[in-house]
Every structure is written in structure tokens, then in C-alpha cells.
Scaffold this active site. Structure first.
Site, PDB file in Angstrom:
ATOM      1  CB  CYS A  73       6.276  11.252  68.437  1.00  0.00           C
ATOM      2  SG  CYS A  73       7.941  10.547  67.854  1.00  0.00           S
ATOM      3  CG  ASP A 286       0.578   5.905  68.894  1.00  0.00           C
ATOM      4  OD1 ASP A 286       1.306   6.514  68.999  1.00  0.00           O
ATOM      5  OD2 ASP A 286       0.116   5.260  68.164  1.00  0.00           O
ATOM      6  CG  HIS A 288       3.947   7.977  66.634  1.00  0.00           C
ATOM      7  ND1 HIS A 288       3.651   7.243  67.431  1.00  0.00           N
ATOM      8  CD2 HIS A 288       4.509   8.076  65.906  1.00  0.00           C
ATOM      9  CE1 HIS A 288       4.988   7.644  67.967  1.00  0.00           C
ATOM     10  NE2 HIS A 288       5.570   8.212  66.758  1.00  0.00           N
TER      11      HIS A 288
END
Length: 404
Positions: A73, A286, A288
Site C-alpha cells: 500500500c 485508498d 486497498h
């Protein structure tokens, strides 16, 4: 079909991108109204290049991971910062993406982040270059580590010719940054040629690899040149185990600067790319979400991994400032020396002079200080910039991003 190719990781995101609030929304130096500019705001968000977890890409290093899910990430956040810098460098700050964009410059930028070993800023290159920073492939990075790795990789990007500078010790040294931006960069071909020569001459003692790494880090031959566009990282530690709210005001101000490229950080083992704020909430992209690896050159229309849409997020997410981990890296982009001078003036006026506890310090040139000087409350750097010394932790380590 695209939805069937992605998986989502439970995170900290608010599913509603922007509430109908009177508070201004700031996105990388641009101000919007969530009530009256929502379409323009969402178009701006959608135009940012969104880099996420991928799966089914060629093994890293030939026999390594084929997915960065669960560990990549912060590497993806670093990619997003560089991608945004390249968009400004080659297409301008106001450029906006449209589906099925055929702009060759945009496509060239996108291909630099493909998940293959020959792409300059690929997950493969970042993960393997991380070994020079003591990180094995598959290990967590922190903000400082990914900034250092991207600095090394930028040497091989002759097209963009960025000057990537990582300001350490919570201090911005103006003269050092200007020297970096005006130093003639060695081309990637020159570095490769020198490596070939050294490999022949010193193959028995490993000296070649050490020197090439040094060349890649410095990337100069001492000659001065015209200004190279600056990508500036400032790793910061804004608290011990939790972020200190005293820094929230300064963080918000940084998002209003036109040179802002946001910040990278997040929660331990959950990094995000923060591009703005609204009220007391941060706005972020994000990484993810796990998507299939993209093959942008694939001519097969049935291929589920060749879509530009997988590089763009339809909606941003939000989280409270208090949820932010204290270890972050602020990011700025200055196309010209005038933009850098303007950034320094804004930092001096809005951060150093107006904040009781500035996010970081700024001075014209490095002043070597003894340990006893840290007892001094206020000292002066050359060039009229004030340095405010306070009780704070100068540790910019990446420990909180380690998988224990």
C-alpha cells in the site's frame, strides 16, 4: 465485468465521498464547494491516477510475489505522488481525464506505472530498489523509505528529468534544494555505460555496484543547468504513538498551497494518499482494492485488465484527522524556481510565523549546530527565516509500518 475483477480490503473510508457542507473542500491547492461545485470536484478526483493493489502480474525478481496485496500500500501511495507530479509536468495542473483517453502523453505516463519490470516506477522496480534501503521484497515501507526509493528511480526517467529531493530532519534547506534542481542530471544511459565499465574493471570486489548506487542517488556530474522540476518530500513525525492535534492547522494550510501534492501516511500497515481535506476530515485515495494486472498494450478486447478505468477512482474517501498516524511525508511539486520561491514564502508566512508549533523548519542554508543548541527556544537561520525549536520527536523512522 470490471467489478468482478476487483476485491476490496476493509478500511477506514467513509463510503460517501463529500457531504453537503458549507465548509470548503481543498484538493491539492484547489478550492471547491461540495454544494455548488460537486461535478467539478468529482471530475478533479477522477482525473487523479489511482494506483492500487494488483494481482497476476509477472513475478517480482523472476520468482517473487505475483501480487502486492497486503504489503504494497505505501509503495502504491508513492506511485500516486509521482504520477500526479508527472501529470503536472507533462499535461499541466488543469488537465482532466476522460474515459478512453487517447492522449499519447497520458498513455506514456500511465505505462510508467504498469506492473512489469521494465516500467520505471512499477511495483517491481520499487520493491527491488527497496533492498538498497534495507527492505526485502514483500516487506512494508514507510513514508521515508518510499521517498528515498523513488528518488533513486527518478534518475532513470530521462523524459521527465525530475529533481526529487527528500528533506530530512524536519528541515527545509533552500540552498541545497536549489542546487539539486540546478545540477545537471546524469542520464540513465550514462549510468548504465559507467556500470558496464566498472563491472569489467572491478568485477571481483563488488565496487561497481556500490558506486553505481551512489551515482543513482546523487545523479549529477557537478555541472549547473536550467531548473529541473522539483518533487519535494518532507518526512515528518508529528507525535509519538498518536498524532498531536496541534499540527492539524498546519496540515490544512499545506493542502491550500498551489504546489501541494498532498501527503502519504495513514494508519499502521494501512497507507493512503491524502489529497485534501474538508472540515476536520482528510480526503484520500485508498490503494486497498485488489485489481487484476493491467496490460495497456493488449489488443484483445476481451482482456479484463486493459482498461484505463482501473487507473481512476470514481469517488474519494474521507477519514478524521485524529485517525492519521504521526509518521507522514508532505509532498510538493514546483515546476519553476519561481514556484519554489513562492512555496518558501508561503511556508515562512503561514507555517513558521503563524503556527505556535510549525510542522517543519526552513532556512536558507545549512547551519551546523551543536547538541546544546536544542535547548534554545528560537534561533535565526541565514536569510531571515526563523527556526522554532520545540519539544518534539525528530524520529522519521518507518517502524510503525513494519509487519511485526
Amino acid at each position: 465485468m470490471f467489478e468482478s475483477c476487483v476485491t476490496y480490503e476493509v478500511g477506514i473510508a467513509d463510503p460517501i465521498d463529500f457531504p453537503p457542507t458549507d465548509c470548503p473542500v481543498w484538493i491539492l491547492g484547489k478550492q471547491y464547494s461540495a454544494k455548488y461545485d460537486l461535478d467539478e470536484l468529482r471530475a478533479d478526483i477522477r482525473s487523479k491516477i489511482w494506483l492500487t493493489y494488483r494481482k497476476n502480474f509477472p513475478p517480482i525478481g523472476g520468482n517473487g510475489p505475483t501480487s502486492d496485496g497486503g504489503w504494497g500500500c505505501m509503495l502504491r501511495c508513492g506511485q500516486m505522488v509521482v504520477a500526479q507530479a508527472l501529470l503536472r509536468r507533462h499535461l499541466g495542473k488543469n488537465w482532466q481525464w476522460e474515459p478512453q483517453c487517447s492522449d499519447p502523453t497520458y498513455l506514456r505516463i500511465l505505462k510508467m506505472f504498469e506492473d512489469r519490470k521494465n516500467a520505471i516506477y512499477s511495483i517491481h522496480q520499487i520493491a527491488q530498489m527497496g533492498e538498497s534501503e534495507g527492505k526485502i521484497v514483500g516487506q512494508w515501507f514507510g513514508p521515508n523509505t518510499v521517498a528515498q526509493v523513488l528518488k533513486k528511480l527518478s534518475v532513470y526517467d530521462d523524459w521527465s528529468s525530475l529533481a526529487v529531493f527528500v528533506a530530512m530532519d524536519n528541515t527545509l534547506i533552500i540552498d541545497e534544494i536549489k542546487l539539486e534542481c540546478r545540477t545537471l542530471k546524469k542520464t540513465s544511459k550514462y549510468i548504465a555505460d559507467e556500470k558496464d565499465k566498472l563491472d569489467v574493471e572491478n568485477e571481483s570486489n563488488g565496487y561497481a555496484e556500490t558506486l553505481v548506487k551512489s551515482m543513482s542517488t546523487v545523479g549529477c556530474d557537478g555541472a549547473l543547468s536550467a531548473w529541473r522540476p522539483l518533487l519535494l518530500f518532507i518526512p515528518l513525525r508529528l507525535g509519538l504513538s498518536d498524532i498531536n492535534p496541534i499540527y492539524f492547522s498546519g496540515l490544512k494550510k499545506c493542502f491550500t498551497f498551489k504546489q501541494s501534492l498532498g501527503l502519504i501516511g495513514g494508519r499502521p500497515n494501512h497507507a493512503c494518499y491524502f489529497i485534501g481535506y474538508v472540515g476536520n476530515e482528510l480526503v484520500f485515495l485508498d490503494p486497498h482494492t485488489t485489481q487484476v494486472a493491467v496490460c495497456l498494450n493488449c489488443a484483445d478486447p476481451s482482456c479484463t485488465g486493459n482498461s484505463q478505468e482501473s487507473y481512476h477512482c470514481s469517488a474519494a474517501s474521507r477519514m478524521e484527522f485524529l485517525q492519521l498516524d504521526p509518521s507522514v511525508a508532505m509532498c510538493f511539486y514546483c515546476e519553476t524556481e519561481e514556484e519554489f520561491d513562492d512555496l518558501c514564502e508561503q511556508i515562512q508566512r503561514s507555517i513558521v510565523e503563524e503556527e505556535n508549533t510549525p510542522l517543519f523548519e526552513i532556512c536558507k542554508e545549512r547551519k551546523w549546530l551543536g547538541l546544546d543548541t536544542f535547548d534554545v527556544k528560537v534561533s535565526d537561520c541565514n536569510g531571515g527565516f526563523a527556526v522554532v525549536e520545540t519539544e518534539r520527536n525528530f524520529d522519521t523512522s518507518d517502524d510503525e509500518y513494519e509487519l511485526l
